[in-house]
Motif scaffolding. Structure first.
Motif, PDB file in Angstrom:
ATOM      1  N   TRP A 239      75.986  75.325  88.615  1.00 27.12           N
ATOM      2  CA  TRP A 239      74.754  74.618  88.221  1.00 27.12           C
ATOM      3  C   TRP A 239      74.691  73.298  88.967  1.00 27.12           C
ATOM      4  O   TRP A 239      75.689  72.592  89.135  1.00 27.12           O
ATOM      5  CB  TRP A 239      74.750  74.328  86.716  1.00 27.12           C
TER       6      TRP A 239
ATOM      7  N   THR B  65      77.565  72.492  80.067  1.00 22.06           N
ATOM      8  CA  THR B  65      77.375  72.815  78.648  1.00 22.06           C
ATOM      9  C   THR B  65      76.722  71.667  77.890  1.00 22.06           C
ATOM     10  O   THR B  65      76.358  71.842  76.731  1.00 22.06           O
ATOM     11  CB  THR B  65      78.711  73.165  77.979  1.00 22.06           C
TER      12      THR B  65
ATOM     13  N   ASP C 163      73.272  88.077  81.964  1.00 23.51           N
ATOM     14  CA  ASP C 163      74.410  88.958  81.743  1.00 23.51           C
ATOM     15  C   ASP C 163      74.853  89.553  83.081  1.00 23.51           C
ATOM     16  O   ASP C 163      74.021  90.011  83.884  1.00 23.51           O
ATOM     17  CB  ASP C 163      74.039  90.076  80.772  1.00 23.51           C
TER      18      ASP C 163
ATOM     19  N   THR D  96      74.838  76.983  80.365  1.00 17.87           N
ATOM     20  CA  THR D  96      75.588  78.228  80.599  1.00 17.87           C
ATOM     21  C   THR D  96      75.048  79.378  79.771  1.00 17.87           C
ATOM     22  O   THR D  96      75.254  80.544  80.146  1.00 17.87           O
ATOM     23  CB  THR D  96      77.075  78.021  80.285  1.00 17.87           C
ATOM     24  N   VAL D  97      74.370  79.028  78.649  1.00 17.15           N
ATOM     25  CA  VAL D  97      73.859  80.124  77.819  1.00 17.15           C
ATOM     26  C   VAL D  97      72.673  80.793  78.494  1.00 17.15           C
ATOM     27  O   VAL D  97      72.232  81.855  78.048  1.00 17.15           O
ATOM     28  CB  VAL D  97      73.462  79.608  76.425  1.00 17.15           C
ATOM     29  N   LEU D  98      72.164  80.162  79.560  1.00 18.66           N
ATOM     30  CA  LEU D  98      71.017  80.748  80.256  1.00 18.66           C
ATOM     31  C   LEU D  98      71.448  81.731  81.353  1.00 18.66           C
ATOM     32  O   LEU D  98      70.602  82.437  81.918  1.00 18.66           O
ATOM     33  CB  LEU D  98      70.153  79.636  80.878  1.00 18.66           C
ATOM     34  N   GLU D  99      72.754  81.738  81.699  1.00 17.02           N
ATOM     35  CA  GLU D  99      73.218  82.609  82.791  1.00 17.02           C
ATOM     36  C   GLU D  99      73.008  84.073  82.403  1.00 17.02           C
ATOM     37  O   GLU D  99      73.378  84.496  81.312  1.00 17.02           O
ATOM     38  CB  GLU D  99      74.690  82.323  83.075  1.00 17.02           C
TER      39      GLU D  99
ATOM     40  N   TYR E 159      70.645  77.245  89.407  1.00 14.69           N
ATOM     41  CA  TYR E 159      71.840  78.062  89.154  1.00 14.69           C
ATOM     42  C   TYR E 159      72.065  78.933  90.383  1.00 14.69           C
ATOM     43  O   TYR E 159      71.169  79.696  90.793  1.00 14.69           O
ATOM     44  CB  TYR E 159      71.644  78.936  87.909  1.00 14.69           C
TER      45      TYR E 159
ATOM     46  N   GLN F 270      62.438  76.657  80.417  1.00 14.68           N
ATOM     47  CA  GLN F 270      62.721  76.425  79.014  1.00 14.68           C
ATOM     48  C   GLN F 270      61.799  75.337  78.442  1.00 14.68           C
ATOM     49  O   GLN F 270      61.305  74.469  79.158  1.00 14.68           O
ATOM     50  CB  GLN F 270      64.181  75.996  78.834  1.00 14.68           C
TER      51      GLN F 270
ATOM     52  N   THR G 198      77.301  85.687  85.395  1.00 17.73           N
ATOM     53  CA  THR G 198      77.808  84.417  84.872  1.00 17.73           C
ATOM     54  C   THR G 198      78.848  83.840  85.813  1.00 17.73           C
ATOM     55  O   THR G 198      79.343  84.525  86.720  1.00 17.73           O
ATOM     56  CB  THR G 198      78.423  84.623  83.479  1.00 17.73           C
TER      57      THR G 198
ATOM     58  N   ASN H 145      72.878  73.241  76.716  1.00 19.18           N
ATOM     59  CA  ASN H 145      73.967  74.052  77.267  1.00 19.18           C
ATOM     60  C   ASN H 145      73.364  75.029  78.247  1.00 19.18           C
ATOM     61  O   ASN H 145      72.762  76.037  77.860  1.00 19.18           O
ATOM     62  CB  ASN H 145      74.715  74.768  76.150  1.00 19.18           C
TER      63      ASN H 145
END
Length: 574
Positions: free
Chosen positions: A154, A165, A147, A142-145, A176, A130, A150, A140
């Motif tokens: 981390w 988060t 689909d 978790t938004v990178l996990e 992760y 990123q 999840t 945050n």
């Protein structure tokens, strides 16, 4: 699976049993060893791996290590190497007899034991690295996990993160870890690159002079310039554009220019910064209109704007050179040259604008100086020849005389009776008004009129021969002269007495002349004559005496005649 062949006489075919249980593992959890039990210790056992189930594992496959001699109790053969490097999928491993073992004498003895191996793929976790701007203080994760993957864990170098988060991006990289339903574990590391946020710099504010341009320096580039005014850029997309202020910018006195950087790739956005251009009014010096003056006059000046200073290209002087309304007095060279250039130079104002200068030309017309000529003295009865200067012009008189041509500089003036009787008359030569500021001029000359001498010798006289002539000459002084041979008792006396000479008497007349002396001035003496008639003195002759008788008459002879007889008695004449 136990498959037995027909053993030769005295040969016992081994039995293979209790192979390793089927293996179901993750691709990164390989390394399991295979084993099988047997009842014969003399014959070695080997393990082979196949990609699919086969009916004859003695042909083909991939050896899994080397052949192994069973040992232990119960007799057990274990593969010399574990399974490894298998890609996810389904495999079949077989425990078989070592056909190279010399103790295996029966070619029909081909027992084997099958082991199912299932290799599950570990989760493929692909989280891209990123980029964030340096103004971002928490992320945050978790938004990178991905689909469907999840709910993992981390962590960073300090261990598991409690709250993923709101992680501090500077504490990465972050890992992760995700465990799928098969128990396989996948992980990926995420690194945050912290990008410096763009900070636009439009440059320092500038102050310019109206009519000037603004050299700009925007940073960083690329970007775009924009104006809050009505000016123009030579290239608005150039960081070093040049801005030309518009009419509204100039009249308003300021204009705001904005440098906006382009949005870079990544999360950071462009930035903008402004700079203000202050536009000072450019001084425009005004020395005023050119002027034309008469020599001898001064020049009233009006310089603008003030303060400033007057200077001259000539040799005249200012009453106050630092005054916008100075008065200039031309010098001799200015006047003789006919023109002089005067310059009004404004002072340099504060700021970028500089002073200005403007010139005006003073044309100096020569002032007319009328010359009527020198005074003259004439004789009454004379005329005056005039010379007026310069021409054209007009003669006029304070008297009653006349000019032959009053508009001629060389007119001739004839004095009038009043001029003559007054003895003087003033004549004036007036020049015409020339074009320009100069006016005409006038000059006078005085004509002194001396009375012309008129000699008067007196009335003619008649005298008797033997008589003298009492004279009255006029005016005096003067001198008597004679055309005869008589004499004066005092010839320089106006009342001389003249005694005729013999020739005068015999001639019967004589002319006498009274000549006045030449007076000072233009008039000359005069002379006049008078004639003296000299009558011969009569000698009366009554004749001889006579004697007559009473009663008689006397015949008379008187001489000369005419004459008149008279008697001393009481007789009568016929």
């Amino acid at each position: 699976m136990n498959v037995s062949g027909t053993a030769p006489v005295c040969f016992v075919c081994p039995i293979l049993t209790n192979a390793s249980p089927n293996i179901n593992t993750c691709e990164d959890s390989q390394g399991q060893f295979l084993s099988v039990q047997t009842d014969v210790s003399e014959i070695d056992i080997e393990f082979r791996l196949f990609n699919s189930q086969v009916g004859n594992p003695y042909s083909g496959g991939t050896p899994l290590g080397s052949a192994v001699t069973p040992s232990g109790s119960p007799l057990t053969a274990t593969s010399t190497v574990g399974i490894s490097g298998l890609a996810p999928g389904t495999y079949y491993a077989y425990a078989i007899l070592d056909t190279d073992d010399p103790d295996l004498t029966d070619s029909n003895c081909r027992p084997f034991e099958e082991i199912l191996i299932v290799i599950d793929s570990k989760p493929s976790i692909d989280i891209p690295n990123q980029e964030i701007c340096d103004s971002t203080t928490s992320v945050n994760l978790t938004v990178l996990e991905p689909d469907g993957q999840t709910g993992g864990v981390w962590s960073n170098g300090d261990g598991d993160l409690g709250d993923a988060t709101a992680a501090d991006p500077t504490t990465g990289p972050f890992t992760y870890t995700y465990t799928d339903a098969n128990g396989c574990v996948g992980s990926d590391e995420v690194t945050y690159t912290i990008l410096q946020e763009l900070e636009a710099e439009a440059g320092e504010d500038q102050t310019i002079c109206s009519g000037a341009t603004v050299s700009l320096s925007g940073n960083p580039s690329p970007g775009m310039w924009s104006t809050a005014g009505d000016g123009t850029f030579d290239d608005a997309s150039s960081a070093t554009a040049v801005y030309t202020p518009g009419a509204n910018d100039i009249s308003g006195g300021t204009v705001v220019l904005t440098w906006t950087t382009e949005d870079p790739s990544g999360p950071c956005v462009g930035d903008s910064d402004t700079m203000t251009v202050t536009i000072n009014e450019e001084l425009v010096a005004e020395a005023g209109d050119d002027q034309t003056i008469c020599s001898g006059a001064t020049v009233s000046l009006t310089g603008s704007p003030s303060p400033g200073m007057w200077s001259t290209a000539g040799d005249g002087t200012f009453d106050n050179a630092s005054s916008a309304t100075a008065v200039y007095t031309p010098g001799a060279n200015d006047i003789s040259g006919g023109t002089v250039v005067l310059t009004w130079t404004t002072e340099d104002p504060s700021g970028p604008c500089v002073g200005d200068s403007d010139t005006m030309t003073v044309t100096i017309n020569e002032e007319l100086v009328a010359e009527a000529g020198d005074d003259q003295t004439i004789c009454s009865g004379g005329m005056v020849s005039l010379t007026g200067n310069p021409s054209p012009g007009m003669w006029s008189t304070a008297g009653d005389g006349t000019f032959d041509n009053a508009s001629s500089a060389t007119a001739v003036y004839t004095p009038g009776a009043n001029d003559i009787s007054g003895g003087t008359v003033v004549l004036t030569w007036t020049t015409e008004d020339p074009t320009g500021p100069c006016v005409g001029d006038s000059d006078t000359m005085t004509v002194i009129i001396n009375e012309e001498l008129v000699a008067e010798a007196g009335e003619d006289q008649t005298i008797c021969s033997g008589g003298m002539v009492s004279l009255t000459g006029n005016p005096s002084p003067g001198m008597w002269s004679t055309a005869g041979d008589g004499t004066f008792d005092n010839a320089s006396s106006a009342t001389a007495v003249y005694t005729p000479g013999a020739n005068d008497i015999s001639g019967g007349t004589v002319v006498l002349t009274w000549t006045t002396e030449n007076p000072s001035g233009p008039c000359v003496g005069d002379s006049d004559t008078m004639t003296v008639t000299i009558n011969e003195e009569l000698v009366a002759e009554a004749g001889d005496d006579q004697t007559i008788c009473s009663g008689g008459m006397v015949s008379l002879t008187g001489n000369p005649s005419p004459g008149m007889w008279s008697t001393a008695g009481d007789g009568t004449f016929d």
